[in-house]
Write an enzyme that holds these catalytic residues in place. Sequence first.
Site, PDB file in Angstrom:
ATOM      1  N   MET A 111      12.160  24.460   2.561  1.00 19.86           N
ATOM      2  CA  MET A 111      11.303  23.701   1.656  1.00 19.86           C
ATOM      3  C   MET A 111      12.109  22.837   0.691  1.00 19.86           C
ATOM      4  SD  MET A 111       8.338  25.057  -0.935  1.00 19.86           S
ATOM      5  CE  MET A 111       7.423  25.910   0.327  1.00 19.86           C
TER       6      MET A 111
ATOM      7  N   ARG B 174     -10.528  -0.074  14.464  1.00 22.07           N
ATOM      8  CA  ARG B 174     -10.222   0.747  13.292  1.00 22.07           C
ATOM      9  C   ARG B 174     -11.056   0.262  12.119  1.00 22.07           C
ATOM     10  NH1 ARG B 174      -4.207   1.142  10.703  1.00 22.07           N
ATOM     11  NH2 ARG B 174      -4.829  -0.930  10.029  1.00 22.07           N
TER      12      ARG B 174
ATOM     13  N   TYR C 104      16.708  29.907   8.147  1.00 22.63           N
ATOM     14  CA  TYR C 104      15.582  30.706   8.659  1.00 22.63           C
ATOM     15  C   TYR C 104      15.684  30.900  10.163  1.00 22.63           C
ATOM     16  CZ  TYR C 104      12.992  30.502   4.268  1.00 22.63           C
ATOM     17  OH  TYR C 104      12.583  30.654   2.972  1.00 22.63           O
TER      18      TYR C 104
ATOM     19  N   LYS D 294       0.849  -1.204   0.000  1.00 23.51           N
ATOM     20  CA  LYS D 294       0.000   0.000   0.000  1.00 23.51           C
ATOM     21  C   LYS D 294       0.880   1.248   0.000  1.00 23.51           C
ATOM     22  CE  LYS D 294      -0.265  -0.265   5.026  1.00 23.51           C
ATOM     23  NZ  LYS D 294      -0.953  -0.882   6.157  1.00 23.51           N
TER      24      LYS D 294
END
Length: 345
Positions: A290, A128, A242, A33
């Site tokens: 990013m 679930r 940053y 998956k």
Amino acid sequence: MSTAILTVDLNALVANWQVLAAMSRAETAAVVKADAYGLGAARVGRALARAGARTFFVAVAEEGASLRQALGPGPVIYVLSGHMAGDADMLSDMDLCPVLNSLDQMIRHLEALPGHPFALQLDTGMNRLGMEESEWSAVRDIAVAQGPQLIMSHLAASEIPGDEANRSQLALFREMTAGLDCPLSLANTGGVLLNRAYHFDVTRPGIGLYGGRPFADARPVATLDIPVIQCRDVAPGEAVGYNGTWIAKRPSRIATIGAGYADGIFRALSPRGAVWADDMRCPLAGRVSMDLIGVDVTDLPHDPKTLSLMGPDQGIDDVADAAGTIGYEILTALGARYTRRYTGG
Ligand SMILES: *Cc1c(COP(=O)(O)O)cnc(C)c1O
């Protein structure tokens, strides 16, 4: 090379599957998956099918349809989300076997595709997916009369051998399937490693195939090499990245590499993370941006051309630990921008 290169070692993948398969008499399936946990379901699926895997699990019908195109007819492909509204044509055209999770799904399936194979999921405590005891006792006879191909449940804490949930789920699964003449399946990777009582007829390893915990002896499958775009000298007291969270304590050499959180390299990696130049550890310097990450390469003898986030010295679980998450999330977050290369298989 302008993008990072994700190399998938298909020989290691197949070796991991074979080791897990050798641990039990059960048939060993493969859970592919989420695009085989980010590594590419078509290539992974074909390599495992060539090695002898006959049964695959995906999360949704669309994943099953692409896998069927990659594998061709033959292998059984189970869809864990079951039979969702609108799926009938795809399940039928692509020969996919839904794992029915509720009475609603069972009715939908039997109405839309009578005679089409299906499996059933029972809930043994994870809350679930799957039918609970009360629902199951009401529909069990009707469901079994329709000839399910597999009855399965899923373990919530199999990576922790001493967890009481394992034994109680096993006991409930046995109770709910007592007397049934149908193949059964309970174990994910952790369940395979627990002991044979958990194996039943089909095991469903995922993360272990891809080299992750709890399969401690797994061979690493994924390598990630990130190109260095620029190197610069930084004087003591100067900040990098940053918000200036990293400040040079000594005359430093900083390499800026070309990948970032848009590629699934979590920002949370910043304070503790590192990349590697061969066998030398190079700490990250400042925040993950990013598309870029600063790296302290002061201790290297020369400027590197690439740095590895995943490789022989740092596996997916090491990266996960540094980011405060699990290997599953590291793999499934692997970026779409990476150039994917496959070796072996
Ligand atoms: C994802 C999944 C697996 C595989 O689990 P791993 O822990 O990756 O081995 C097995 N069964 C089900 C139902 C799953 O959702």
